[in-house]
Design an enzyme around this catalytic site. Structure first.
Site, PDB file in Angstrom:
ATOM      1  N   GLY A  31       0.761 -25.497  -9.891  1.00 52.41           N
ATOM      2  CA  GLY A  31       0.738 -26.825  -9.267  1.00 52.41           C
ATOM      3  C   GLY A  31       1.855 -27.023  -8.266  1.00 52.41           C
ATOM      4  N   HIS A  37      -0.126 -22.190  -1.187  1.00 54.44           N
ATOM      5  CA  HIS A  37      -1.237 -22.172  -2.162  1.00 54.44           C
ATOM      6  C   HIS A  37      -2.575 -22.365  -1.451  1.00 54.44           C
ATOM      7  CE1 HIS A  37       2.072 -23.699  -4.923  1.00 54.44           C
ATOM      8  NE2 HIS A  37       1.591 -22.675  -5.608  1.00 54.44           N
TER       9      HIS A  37
END
Ligand code: PAF
Length: 282
Positions: A31, A37
């Site tokens: 996260g 990402h």
């Protein structure tokens, strides 16, 4: 995007997609998502039919409990970023689902455990090996995407896949950088503006060392230069290593080769940052 924290539910979805001949691309994360990402998600989107991401801050890979506590968590923003960037299934398990109170298996990656990150983060790669194996067994992906920034993690995961016969391809995605070169990392969120500027030293040191080495100067000259840059600087250098990308063993001679990668780690305040750069390439 479907979000689930249940192993049975995600496995039912994946079994269905696989029965339709669809290829599964998997992006495991902890996260606090950033563009790095999202570049993994977009690589997965290009290669696979179904993109599965996971968000799980894995306690067993933190050797420092304070780092675990302070690890940034932005679940609502993360969900919305993944939804907008082509993730089909988000696996969001709890500690209970992933460990159910058990934490008895450990991994030993031999020398890879002892070098660079392994030296400074005891137990870290055992935790990574454990969680990645669990996630691979749950998601059963055809492709799994990892960033080059965590080079040692990548090497360890390739070893895990090879030695445990995981039936998947590991795909490496290049490092994403901020405009002045700082490698994108979830931990950058903990830096204020001034610290972000100071953190550029890690990138600058890699660039300087690369320039010295490509001119054919010695490894010790590159080491000296990097050390000198950190003298009287707020950042604290933990290590700078010139290694081969397959075994991460230091290169002193014959470093003018395509597998040579420069790796660096250190602190800005209590935030630990890592970065790397190929001698020829990114
Ligand atoms: O690179 C990361 O974010 C983590 O180490 C990973 C691979 C998701 C395992 O927790």
């Amino acid at each position: 995007m479907v979000t689930t924290g249940s192993i049975a539910e995600i496995q039912a979805l994946i079994t269905q997609f696989k029965s339709e001949g669809k290829k599964i691309g998997f992006v495991p994360t902890m996260g606090a998502l950033h563009e790095g990402h999202l570049s993994l998600v977009s690589a997965a989107r290009e290669k696979a039919d179904i993109v599965v991401c996971s968000i799980y801050v894995n306690p067993t890979q933190f050797n420092n409990q304070d780092d675990l506590k302070k690890y940034p968590r932005n679940i609502d923003t993360d969900k919305s970023l993944l939804g907008k960037n082509g993730c089909d299934i988000l696996f969001l398990p709890s500690d209970e689902v992933m460990y159910a109170g058990r934490n008895t298996i450990s991994f030993d990656f031999g020398d890879l455990n002892k070098l660079m990150e392994g030296r400074y983060r005891p137990g870290h790669f055992s935790g990574v090996g454990l969680i990645v194996s669990k996630l691979f067994n749950i998601v059963l992906p055809n492709y799994a995407f990892f960033g080059q920034k965590d080079l040692q993690q990548l090497t360890i995961i390739k070893k895990l896949v090879e030695e445990l016969f995981f039936n998947l391809d590991v795909i490496t995605v290049p490092i994403k950088r901020e405009p002045h070169g700082l490698a994108m990392s979830s931990r950058n969120e903990r830096l204020n503006q001034k610290e972000r500027e100071e953190a550029n030293i890690f990138y600058n040191a890699l660039i300087e060392a690369k320039s010295i080495l490509t001119k054919g100067e010695s490894v010790s000259e590159a080491n000296e230069k990097v050390k000198a840059l950190f003298e009287d600087h707020k950042a604290q250098l933990e290590y700078f290593e010139i290694v081969s990308d397959h075994d991460l063993l230091p290169k002193t001679k014959n470093y003018l080769e395509p597998d040579t990668v420069l790796c660096i780690a250190g602190f800005i305040g209590d935030v630990r940052l890592i970065d790397n750069m190929y001698l020829y390439g990114n």
